[in-house]
Design a protein around this motif. Structure first.
Motif, mmCIF file in Angstrom:
data_model
loop_
_atom_site.group_PDB
_atom_site.id
_atom_site.type_symbol
_atom_site.label_atom_id
_atom_site.label_comp_id
_atom_site.label_asym_id
_atom_site.label_seq_id
_atom_site.Cartn_x
_atom_site.Cartn_y
_atom_site.Cartn_z
ATOM 1 N N ARG A 1 0.986 -1.234 -0.009
ATOM 2 C CA ARG A 1 -0.036 0.044 -0.538
ATOM 3 C C ARG A 1 1.049 1.507 0.369
ATOM 4 O O ARG A 1 0.772 2.076 -0.571
ATOM 5 C CB ARG A 1 -0.810 0.156 1.202
ATOM 6 N N LEU A 2 2.193 1.466 0.792
ATOM 7 C CA LEU A 2 2.842 2.358 0.502
ATOM 8 C C LEU A 2 3.291 2.620 -0.540
ATOM 9 O O LEU A 2 3.168 3.776 -1.067
ATOM 10 C CB LEU A 2 4.053 2.326 1.949
ATOM 11 N N GLN A 3 3.530 1.391 -1.356
ATOM 12 C CA GLN A 3 4.165 1.396 -3.038
ATOM 13 C C GLN A 3 3.139 2.394 -3.872
ATOM 14 O O GLN A 3 3.498 3.089 -4.662
ATOM 15 C CB GLN A 3 4.157 0.340 -2.922
ATOM 16 N N ALA A 4 2.619 2.079 -3.431
ATOM 17 C CA ALA A 4 0.666 2.342 -4.010
ATOM 18 C C ALA A 4 0.751 3.909 -4.237
ATOM 19 O O ALA A 4 0.073 4.818 -4.954
ATOM 20 C CB ALA A 4 -0.824 0.798 -3.623
ATOM 21 N N GLU A 5 0.962 4.738 -2.551
ATOM 22 C CA GLU A 5 0.525 5.681 -2.412
ATOM 23 C C GLU A 5 1.342 6.580 -3.173
ATOM 24 O O GLU A 5 0.926 7.225 -3.110
ATOM 25 C CB GLU A 5 0.075 5.713 -0.830
ATOM 26 N N LEU A 6 2.440 6.307 -3.057
ATOM 27 C CA LEU A 6 3.950 7.234 -2.560
ATOM 28 C C LEU A 6 4.724 6.774 -3.406
ATOM 29 O O LEU A 6 5.896 7.459 -4.401
ATOM 30 C CB LEU A 6 4.352 7.276 -1.405
ATOM 31 N N GLY A 7 4.660 5.706 -4.206
ATOM 32 C CA GLY A 7 5.705 4.567 -5.019
ATOM 33 C C GLY A 7 5.978 5.827 -6.604
ATOM 34 O O GLY A 7 4.644 6.032 -6.633
ATOM 35 N N GLY A 8 6.991 6.108 -7.265
ATOM 36 C CA GLY A 8 6.453 7.236 -8.545
ATOM 37 C C GLY A 8 8.699 7.011 -8.834
ATOM 38 O O GLY A 8 9.288 6.658 -8.757
ATOM 39 N N GLU A 9 8.480 8.106 -9.048
ATOM 40 C CA GLU A 9 10.133 8.810 -9.386
ATOM 41 C C GLU A 9 10.284 9.171 -9.397
ATOM 42 O O GLU A 9 11.996 9.239 -8.409
ATOM 43 C CB GLU A 9 9.735 9.953 -11.018
ATOM 44 N N ALA A 10 9.597 9.481 -7.112
ATOM 45 C CA ALA A 10 10.716 9.902 -6.531
ATOM 46 C C ALA A 10 11.032 8.900 -5.401
ATOM 47 O O ALA A 10 12.599 8.889 -4.596
ATOM 48 C CB ALA A 10 10.718 11.055 -6.129
ATOM 49 N N PHE A 11 10.521 8.226 -5.738
ATOM 50 C CA PHE A 11 10.458 6.523 -4.273
ATOM 51 C C PHE A 11 10.059 5.374 -4.619
ATOM 52 O O PHE A 11 9.315 5.205 -5.247
ATOM 53 C CB PHE A 11 9.641 7.468 -3.298
ATOM 54 N N LYS A 12 10.584 4.734 -3.464
ATOM 55 C CA LYS A 12 9.999 3.259 -4.694
ATOM 56 C C LYS A 12 10.326 2.662 -3.204
ATOM 57 O O LYS A 12 11.466 2.670 -2.342
ATOM 58 C CB LYS A 12 11.042 2.721 -5.326
ATOM 59 N N VAL A 13 9.661 1.250 -3.213
ATOM 60 C CA VAL A 13 9.501 0.224 -1.884
ATOM 61 C C VAL A 13 10.427 -1.529 -2.996
ATOM 62 O O VAL A 13 9.834 -1.134 -3.515
ATOM 63 C CB VAL A 13 8.349 -0.708 -1.468
ATOM 64 N N LEU A 14 11.601 -0.993 -2.330
ATOM 65 C CA LEU A 14 12.206 -2.038 -2.843
ATOM 66 C C LEU A 14 11.786 -3.470 -2.105
ATOM 67 O O LEU A 14 13.022 -3.836 -0.950
ATOM 68 C CB LEU A 14 13.766 -1.915 -3.543
ATOM 69 N N ALA A 15 11.094 -4.439 -2.131
ATOM 70 C CA ALA A 15 10.997 -5.504 -1.062
ATOM 71 C C ALA A 15 12.063 -6.725 -2.430
ATOM 72 O O ALA A 15 11.609 -7.356 -3.053
ATOM 73 C CB ALA A 15 9.134 -6.019 -1.142
ATOM 74 N N LEU A 16 12.883 -6.914 -0.792
ATOM 75 C CA LEU A 16 14.007 -8.050 -1.976
ATOM 76 C C LEU A 16 14.210 -8.910 -1.258
ATOM 77 O O LEU A 16 14.684 -9.618 0.358
ATOM 78 C CB LEU A 16 15.800 -7.199 -1.134
ATOM 79 N N SER A 17 13.631 -10.466 -1.336
ATOM 80 C CA SER A 17 13.604 -12.267 -1.170
ATOM 81 C C SER A 17 14.686 -12.545 -0.582
ATOM 82 O O SER A 17 15.881 -12.404 -2.063
ATOM 83 C CB SER A 17 12.360 -12.771 -2.034
ATOM 84 N N VAL A 18 15.433 -12.776 0.580
ATOM 85 C CA VAL A 18 16.507 -14.028 0.722
ATOM 86 C C VAL A 18 16.143 -15.098 0.878
ATOM 87 O O VAL A 18 16.666 -15.619 1.664
ATOM 88 C CB VAL A 18 17.547 -12.840 1.882
ATOM 89 N N ASP A 19 14.944 -15.518 0.636
ATOM 90 C CA ASP A 19 14.294 -17.059 1.086
ATOM 91 C C ASP A 19 15.393 -18.016 0.467
ATOM 92 O O ASP A 19 15.545 -18.014 -1.384
ATOM 93 C CB ASP A 19 12.783 -16.869 0.523
ATOM 94 N N SER A 20 15.717 -18.785 0.376
ATOM 95 C CA SER A 20 16.205 -20.499 -0.287
ATOM 96 C C SER A 20 15.576 -20.579 -0.400
ATOM 97 O O SER A 20 16.058 -21.907 -1.711
ATOM 98 C CB SER A 20 17.657 -20.765 0.649
ATOM 99 N N ALA A 21 14.432 -20.541 -0.933
ATOM 100 C CA ALA A 21 13.052 -21.968 -1.878
ATOM 101 C C ALA A 21 12.892 -20.687 -2.713
ATOM 102 O O ALA A 21 12.276 -21.507 -4.188
ATOM 103 C CB ALA A 21 11.934 -21.346 -1.300
ATOM 104 N N GLY A 22 13.546 -19.857 -3.720
ATOM 105 C CA GLY A 22 13.874 -19.661 -4.975
ATOM 106 C C GLY A 22 12.888 -18.437 -5.155
ATOM 107 O O GLY A 22 11.443 -17.979 -4.145
ATOM 108 N N PRO A 23 13.180 -18.108 -6.078
ATOM 109 C CA PRO A 23 11.915 -16.729 -6.749
ATOM 110 C C PRO A 23 10.422 -17.324 -6.403
ATOM 111 O O PRO A 23 9.083 -16.800 -6.728
ATOM 112 C CB PRO A 23 13.138 -16.400 -7.872
ATOM 113 N N GLY A 24 10.096 -18.200 -7.611
ATOM 114 C CA GLY A 24 9.247 -19.304 -7.417
ATOM 115 C C GLY A 24 7.907 -18.896 -5.971
ATOM 116 O O GLY A 24 7.127 -18.687 -6.111
ATOM 117 N N ALA A 25 8.698 -19.439 -5.189
ATOM 118 C CA ALA A 25 8.513 -19.528 -3.687
ATOM 119 C C ALA A 25 7.992 -18.015 -3.435
ATOM 120 O O ALA A 25 7.046 -17.401 -2.469
ATOM 121 C CB ALA A 25 8.971 -20.040 -2.801
ATOM 122 N N ALA A 26 8.844 -16.979 -3.646
ATOM 123 C CA ALA A 26 8.532 -15.503 -3.354
ATOM 124 C C ALA A 26 7.648 -15.248 -3.962
ATOM 125 O O ALA A 26 6.968 -14.244 -3.434
ATOM 126 C CB ALA A 26 9.771 -15.046 -3.355
#
Length: 206
Positions: free
Chosen positions: A106-131
């Motif tokens: 929701r924060l990304q939806a409201e404030l995300g854009g040219e000036a701001f980004k929420v970058l959610a980075l998965s460090v999960d060993s299960a891989g990108p499919g699980a993420a």
């Protein structure tokens, strides 16, 4: 009793001043006055739902952490220069991450854009499919998928518990972080982000 010479007294006084100056700088966090003023402003904005956010006394360089996007392309934090970035380190097995991910979305939806980004980075060993499945399950429609195949980004960044969220300036410097979850869609969180944008940019020419 032998008297202390004036020369020795002067040396002792000088040493005391040096020690006092060092203590003062440590107490003030070092850095220049502008950095300390910005950190103080961020600290004042870190209240309520984001009270555990800890600003850096001065913006600090971050290691270049490589990771991949949802299409498997290599990327890094350097690719997001020019934006204020809220980097959230998470994993599918992390229960608090499940609770706060919709808030980040929701924060990304409201404030995300040219000036701001929420970058959610998965460090999960299960891989990108699980993420990817996790993001779909929690209804995250505004967060892009990013995954660290080495699963070491959190250790490289000194984040030894999940979730950890790091606020990064448009120049790629860490300006503060929070260990643990938060309601990132709250008014408290949005005020913190808007304060950081006012303090650190990006500049109109960036």
């Amino acid at each position: 009793m032998p008297q202390t010479s004036p020369k020795l007294l002067a040396m002792l006084a000088g040493a005391a001043l040096l020690i006092a100056g060092g203590v003062y700088l440590i107490g003030q966090g070092g850095g220049n006055p502008q950095d300390r003023q910005a950190a103080s402003a961020l600290d004042a904005a870190a209240v309520g739902e984001v009270a555990n956010f800890v600003p850096k006394p001065a913006p600090a360089a971050m290691p270049e952490v490589p990771f991949r996007d949802g299409k498997g392309r290599e990327t890094s934090l350097g690719d997001f220069r020019g934006k204020l970035v809220l980097l959230n380190l998470w994993a599918t097995w992390c229960a608090p991450c499940r609770e706060e991910m919709p808030e980040l979305d929701r924060l990304q939806a409201e404030l995300g854009g040219e000036a701001f980004k929420v970058l959610a980075l998965s460090v999960d060993s299960a891989g990108p499919g699980a993420a990817a499945a996790f993001l779909e399950q929690v209804g995250a429609e505004n967060l892009a998928l990013y995954h660290d195949p080495s699963t070491k980004a959190n250790f490289t960044l000194g984040a030894f518990g999940l979730p950890t969220t790091i606020l990064i300036s448009p120049e790629g410097l860490e300006i503060g972080r929070m260990a643990g979850p938060a309601n990132w869609a709250s008014e408290d969180a949005k005020r913190l982000i808007l304060e950081a944008l006012s303090l650190y940019g990006p500049s109109p020419n960036s």
